[in-house]
Design a protein around this motif. Structure first.
Motif, PDB file in Angstrom:
ATOM      1  N   ILE A   1      -5.581  93.134 -42.096  1.00 13.78           N
ATOM      2  CA  ILE A   1      -6.051  91.945 -41.360  1.00 13.78           C
ATOM      3  C   ILE A   1      -6.340  90.726 -42.244  1.00 13.78           C
ATOM      4  N   HIS A   2      -6.149  90.866 -43.548  1.00 13.56           N
ATOM      5  CA  HIS A   2      -6.235  89.659 -44.391  1.00 13.56           C
ATOM      6  C   HIS A   2      -4.928  88.870 -44.308  1.00 13.56           C
ATOM      7  N   ARG A   3      -3.906  89.452 -43.665  1.00 10.08           N
ATOM      8  CA  ARG A   3      -2.613  88.775 -43.512  1.00 10.08           C
ATOM      9  C   ARG A   3      -2.506  88.142 -42.128  1.00 10.08           C
ATOM     10  N   TYR A   4      -1.775  87.036 -42.050  1.00  7.09           N
ATOM     11  CA  TYR A   4      -1.453  86.467 -40.736  1.00  7.09           C
ATOM     12  C   TYR A   4      -0.438  87.368 -40.052  1.00  7.09           C
ATOM     13  N   PRO A   5      -0.472  87.362 -38.720  1.00  7.70           N
ATOM     14  CA  PRO A   5       0.603  88.096 -38.026  1.00  7.70           C
ATOM     15  C   PRO A   5       1.906  87.294 -38.092  1.00  7.70           C
ATOM     16  N   ASP A   6       2.992  87.942 -37.710  1.00  9.87           N
ATOM     17  CA  ASP A   6       4.255  87.209 -37.602  1.00  9.87           C
ATOM     18  C   ASP A   6       4.042  86.068 -36.589  1.00  9.87           C
ATOM     19  N   PRO A   7       4.356  84.820 -36.963  1.00 13.87           N
ATOM     20  CA  PRO A   7       3.987  83.685 -36.101  1.00 13.87           C
ATOM     21  C   PRO A   7       4.623  83.715 -34.714  1.00 13.87           C
ATOM     22  N   SER A   8       5.771  84.351 -34.579  1.00 12.86           N
ATOM     23  CA  SER A   8       6.366  84.349 -33.231  1.00 12.86           C
ATOM     24  C   SER A   8       6.270  85.727 -32.573  1.00 12.86           C
ATOM     25  N   GLY A   9       5.546  86.650 -33.203  1.00 10.77           N
ATOM     26  CA  GLY A   9       5.327  87.970 -32.596  1.00 10.77           C
ATOM     27  C   GLY A   9       6.629  88.694 -32.296  1.00 10.77           C
ATOM     28  N   LEU A  10       7.563  88.603 -33.233  1.00  8.11           N
ATOM     29  CA  LEU A  10       8.922  89.101 -33.006  1.00  8.11           C
ATOM     30  C   LEU A  10       8.978  90.560 -32.538  1.00  8.11           C
ATOM     31  N   GLU A  11       8.193  91.415 -33.201  1.00  3.15           N
ATOM     32  CA  GLU A  11       8.300  92.849 -32.890  1.00  3.15           C
ATOM     33  C   GLU A  11       7.840  93.146 -31.454  1.00  3.15           C
ATOM     34  N   LEU A  12       6.741  92.531 -31.071  1.00  8.38           N
ATOM     35  CA  LEU A  12       6.254  92.749 -29.695  1.00  8.38           C
ATOM     36  C   LEU A  12       7.225  92.142 -28.681  1.00  8.38           C
ATOM     37  N   ARG A  13       7.746  90.960 -28.994  1.00  8.83           N
ATOM     38  CA  ARG A  13       8.703  90.335 -28.064  1.00  8.83           C
ATOM     39  C   ARG A  13       9.951  91.204 -27.930  1.00  8.83           C
TER      40      ARG A  13
ATOM     41  N   LEU B   1      12.791  76.832 -21.219  1.00 11.45           N
ATOM     42  CA  LEU B   1      11.336  76.672 -21.022  1.00 11.45           C
ATOM     43  C   LEU B   1      10.586  77.338 -22.173  1.00 11.45           C
ATOM     44  N   ILE B   2      10.986  78.567 -22.494  1.00 16.08           N
ATOM     45  CA  ILE B   2      10.281  79.312 -23.545  1.00 16.08           C
ATOM     46  C   ILE B   2      10.403  78.568 -24.877  1.00 16.08           C
ATOM     47  N   GLY B   3      11.591  78.061 -25.160  1.00 11.71           N
ATOM     48  CA  GLY B   3      11.810  77.343 -26.422  1.00 11.71           C
ATOM     49  C   GLY B   3      10.842  76.172 -26.569  1.00 11.71           C
ATOM     50  N   ASN B   4      10.615  75.467 -25.479  1.00 14.30           N
ATOM     51  CA  ASN B   4       9.694  74.323 -25.545  1.00 14.30           C
ATOM     52  C   ASN B   4       8.234  74.762 -25.617  1.00 14.30           C
ATOM     53  N   ILE B   5       7.911  75.824 -24.903  1.00 11.52           N
ATOM     54  CA  ILE B   5       6.538  76.347 -24.983  1.00 11.52           C
ATOM     55  C   ILE B   5       6.250  76.798 -26.417  1.00 11.52           C
ATOM     56  N   MET B   6       7.247  77.416 -27.045  1.00 11.77           N
ATOM     57  CA  MET B   6       7.076  77.902 -28.429  1.00 11.77           C
ATOM     58  C   MET B   6       6.799  76.753 -29.406  1.00 11.77           C
ATOM     59  N   LYS B   7       7.302  75.559 -29.083  1.00  7.57           N
ATOM     60  CA  LYS B   7       7.054  74.422 -29.984  1.00  7.57           C
ATOM     61  C   LYS B   7       5.595  73.981 -29.930  1.00  7.57           C
ATOM     62  N   VAL B   8       4.943  74.266 -28.808  1.00  6.49           N
ATOM     63  CA  VAL B   8       3.590  73.755 -28.577  1.00  6.49           C
ATOM     64  C   VAL B   8       2.517  74.811 -28.858  1.00  6.49           C
ATOM     65  N   LYS B   9       2.893  76.069 -28.743  1.00 10.83           N
ATOM     66  CA  LYS B   9       1.936  77.173 -28.846  1.00 10.83           C
ATOM     67  C   LYS B   9       1.277  77.241 -30.232  1.00 10.83           C
ATOM     68  N   GLU B  10       0.013  77.692 -30.262  1.00 13.86           N
ATOM     69  CA  GLU B  10      -0.645  77.906 -31.555  1.00 13.86           C
ATOM     70  C   GLU B  10       0.152  78.989 -32.284  1.00 13.86           C
ATOM     71  N   PRO B  11       0.589  78.725 -33.520  1.00 14.07           N
ATOM     72  CA  PRO B  11       1.555  79.618 -34.176  1.00 14.07           C
ATOM     73  C   PRO B  11       1.124  81.075 -34.334  1.00 14.07           C
ATOM     74  N   PHE B  12      -0.112  81.358 -34.717  1.00 14.57           N
ATOM     75  CA  PHE B  12      -0.433  82.750 -35.069  1.00 14.57           C
ATOM     76  C   PHE B  12      -1.186  83.486 -33.969  1.00 14.57           C
ATOM     77  N   THR B  13      -0.860  83.185 -32.738  1.00 13.41           N
ATOM     78  CA  THR B  13      -1.456  83.935 -31.634  1.00 13.41           C
ATOM     79  C   THR B  13      -0.362  84.766 -30.978  1.00 13.41           C
ATOM     80  N   PRO B  14      -0.714  85.954 -30.463  1.00 13.17           N
ATOM     81  CA  PRO B  14      -1.996  86.659 -30.535  1.00 13.17           C
ATOM     82  C   PRO B  14      -2.285  87.150 -31.958  1.00 13.17           C
ATOM     83  N   SER B  15      -3.450  87.785 -32.101  1.00 16.07           N
ATOM     84  CA  SER B  15      -3.874  88.256 -33.423  1.00 16.07           C
ATOM     85  C   SER B  15      -3.049  89.470 -33.865  1.00 16.07           C
TER      86      SER B  15
END
Ligand SMILES: Cc1ncc(COP(=O)(O)O)c(C=O)c1O
Length: 364
Positions: free
Chosen positions: A59-71, A240-254
């Motif tokens: 948990i000292h590391r940031y998660p993958d910013p786009s949550g690739l594995e979960l997506r 739509l998703i592409g544009n939402i991704m531009k606005v979303k807080e990068p490192f969410t979820p945790s």
């Protein structure tokens, strides 16, 4: 203070349900039953818990910013492309990003009055004109909502099933409604309780509506039992998703949220068991409410809303239960002051709610 826009200044603070600790401290009670926030009373799946434990050292590391594995995992499960999926800090996190992504000056929002309070908070904070259309028979009144569609309409929000009513918009009803909505209007289908309702007759799974202007929101907070980790997901057209991704807080979820959610998706048995247990306890509670003569709204979810003759009676039942250590939700902040919502607990919690209700109802 002039720094704050008037539409923010005039907002009321969100009044959350009471926490277990605050009730313990206030009332000096040992055992508390929390039936106020529609969480899964069975906790999370063991697989999710193990994934959390195994992630603690990272948990000292940031998660993958786009949550690739979960997506990726969600893409496999729902037969979609990864570009059709966005993650967020709960589905409310995604709702917030949607507002920031799509709303322009002069745009308007349409939704039902006194539906999900989380959306109400976000919509009000957007400063946009909102048409709050009254429900009919405790359901979204789509026909009436249509009357408010105009050239400025940008977002229509439908919680399906609705919280706090527990009712849902039917498939044909929605399809008729949709056929009259211009394609430039974004429809948000909030399906936080999808897993509880998906097998009900006439329930429309919005995944069957893969149109360019519909976004489906779901969550790991309810059936998956991960509310505290704040993981939600959305499905929509890649544009739509592409544009939402531009606005979303990068490192969410945790990081913990993402890893727990990935593991939770592998535990179908837990999901099935949770749905079945909920079905049994919901039926038991409804029967007992009926026996006690407590009016209630038939529910397609993991909660049931009861109706009382007056605001005073609803508040009193809430307060009397609280004194016994049973936290339920008086729905005054939602705009339903005569209503009290009961989340479906496990067998013991449900028993405690029923026996305490039987005891206190004479005092109302
Ligand atoms: C209709 C509805 N949508 C969304 C949410 C919130 O979900 P999340 O925890 O994913 O933000 C809730 C939670 O109560 C809900 O009732």
């Amino acid at each position: 203070m002039t720094l704050v826009p008037s539409y923010i200044k005039n907002l009321k603070n969100y009044v959350p349900g009471k926490s277990i600790d605050s009730v313990k401290n206030e009332l000096g009670l040992k055992k508390i039953y929390k039936l106020a926030s529609n969480e899964n009373p069975n906790g999370p799946s063991k697989k999710a818990l193990n994934a959390i434990k195994n992630s603690l050292d990272s948990i000292h590391r940031y998660p993958d910013p786009s949550g690739l594995e979960l997506r990726n995992k969600l893409a496999q499960k729902f037969d979609l492309k990864i570009d059709n999926i966005v993650l967020g800090s709960g589905s409310e996190g995604i709702m917030s990003t949607i507002m920031r992504t799509f709303l322009n000056k002069g745009d308007e929002i349409i939704t039902a009055k006194n539906s999900f309070i989380g959306f109400k908070v976000l919509a009000n904070a957007s400063g946009k004109k909102i048409h709050w259309v009254p429900m009919k028979n405790h359901k979204y009144d789509l026909k009436h909502m249509l009357k408010f569609v105009n050239k400025n309409t940008k977002i229509i929000y439908i919680a399906n099933p609705d919280n706090p009513m527990g009712t849902f918009v039917k498939q044909l009803e929605f399809e008729k409604f949709y056929s009259k909505i211009p394609k430039r209007v974004l429809i948000i289908f909030d399906e936080a309780y999808f897993e509880y309702s998906k097998d009900l007759k006439n329930y429309p799974d919005s995944m069957n509506y893969r149109y360019d202007n519909i976004i489906t929101l779901r969550t790991f907070s309810k059936i998956y039992g991960l509310a505290g980790l704040r993981v939600g997901y959305g499905f929509a057209h890649s544009d739509l998703i592409g544009n939402i991704m531009k606005v979303k807080e990068p490192f969410t979820p945790s990081l913990l949220g993402i890893n727990a959610a990935i593991a939770a998706l592998d535990d179908d048995a837990f999901l099935k068991e949770s749905v079945n247990k909920n079905k049994i306890e919901l039926k038991t509670l409804k029967n007992e409410l009926d026996k006690m003569g407590i009016k209630n709204i038939p529910s397609s979810t993991n909660f049931i809303t009861s109706m009382w003759p007056s605001t005073k009676a609803a508040k009193r039942i809430n307060d009397l239960l609280l004194k016994k250590g049973v936290i339920v939700r008086h729905l005054a902040p939602f705009g339903w002051p005569k209503y009290v919502r009961f989340s479906i607990g496990n067998k013991d919690e449900n028993k405690a709610l029923i026996s305490n209700l039987e005891n206190v109802i004479k005092e109302v």
